[in-house]
Motif scaffolding. Structure first.
Motif, PDB file in Angstrom:
ATOM      1  N   UNK A   1     -25.388 -25.128 -64.983  1.00 22.67           N
ATOM      2  CA  UNK A   1     -25.336 -24.195 -63.864  1.00 22.67           C
ATOM      3  C   UNK A   1     -26.357 -24.619 -62.813  1.00 22.67           C
ATOM      4  N   UNK A   2     -26.019 -24.406 -61.544  1.00 23.15           N
ATOM      5  CA  UNK A   2     -26.954 -24.797 -60.478  1.00 23.15           C
ATOM      6  C   UNK A   2     -28.260 -24.023 -60.564  1.00 23.15           C
ATOM      7  N   UNK A   3     -28.192 -22.732 -60.865  1.00 24.37           N
ATOM      8  CA  UNK A   3     -29.433 -21.953 -60.919  1.00 24.37           C
ATOM      9  C   UNK A   3     -30.248 -22.253 -62.169  1.00 24.37           C
TER      10      UNK A   3
ATOM     11  N   UNK B   1     -23.530 -27.791 -61.326  1.00 24.86           N
ATOM     12  CA  UNK B   1     -23.858 -29.061 -60.689  1.00 24.86           C
ATOM     13  C   UNK B   1     -22.551 -29.794 -60.419  1.00 24.86           C
ATOM     14  N   UNK B   2     -22.215 -30.050 -59.162  1.00 20.48           N
ATOM     15  CA  UNK B   2     -20.910 -30.649 -58.850  1.00 20.48           C
ATOM     16  C   UNK B   2     -20.801 -32.075 -59.360  1.00 20.48           C
ATOM     17  N   UNK B   3     -19.579 -32.417 -59.764  1.00 22.58           N
ATOM     18  CA  UNK B   3     -19.305 -33.800 -60.149  1.00 22.58           C
ATOM     19  C   UNK B   3     -17.828 -34.072 -59.910  1.00 22.58           C
ATOM     20  N   UNK B   4     -17.504 -35.311 -59.587  1.00 25.64           N
ATOM     21  CA  UNK B   4     -16.099 -35.648 -59.337  1.00 25.64           C
ATOM     22  C   UNK B   4     -15.262 -35.411 -60.595  1.00 25.64           C
TER      23      UNK B   4
ATOM     24  N   UNK C   1     -17.694 -22.252 -62.520  1.00 31.94           N
ATOM     25  CA  UNK C   1     -17.085 -21.786 -63.765  1.00 31.94           C
ATOM     26  C   UNK C   1     -17.025 -20.265 -63.776  1.00 31.94           C
ATOM     27  N   UNK C   2     -16.130 -19.759 -64.595  1.00 35.34           N
ATOM     28  CA  UNK C   2     -16.042 -18.326 -64.859  1.00 35.34           C
ATOM     29  C   UNK C   2     -15.937 -18.141 -66.360  1.00 35.34           C
ATOM     30  N   UNK C   3     -16.654 -17.165 -66.882  1.00 36.14           N
ATOM     31  CA  UNK C   3     -16.590 -16.883 -68.316  1.00 36.14           C
ATOM     32  C   UNK C   3     -15.215 -16.312 -68.659  1.00 36.14           C
TER      33      UNK C   3
END
Length: 103
Positions: free
Chosen positions: A77-79, A56-59, A26-28
């Motif tokens: 977010x992943x982090x 977190x990836x998802x289809x 994502x980007x703000x």
């Protein structure tokens, strides 16, 4: 086209990127600037924060136009995973693990 919920997302929301069938980052959205082109057609300029945040990836099927995610539906977010180390994995491996339903 200018989004109907412009006031809600400009300066507060994010645009989520679907790449190869996976929602992955994502980007703000810093601003959305409506303008009329030289051809008389109304358009909008989306000003994005330059930093890209892995999520977190998802289809996700590709689509056109605006889709709105409620905060509860947005991928984390992943982090934000509490030091899970997912951001350290190569992107290809993250994609494969997500496709197997392991992420």
């Amino acid at each position: 086209m200018v989004p109907k919920r412009l006031a809600e997302i400009a300066g507060q929301g994010s645009i989520y990127w679907v790449i190869r069938g996976t929602l992955c980052c994502r980007q703000a959205i810093a601003a959305i600037e409506p303008f009329t082109g030289t051809d008389g057609i109304s358009r909008c300029r989306i000003v994005l924060d330059p930093s890209i945040v892995p999520v977190t990836p998802r289809p996700c099927r590709p689509f056109q136009g605006w889709r709105y995610l409620e905060p509860a539906d947005a991928p984390p977010d992943l982090d934000a995973g509490g030091g899970s180390g997912l951001t350290e994995l190569p992107e290809a491996l993250r994609r494969e693990l997500a496709s197997l339903g392991l992420l």
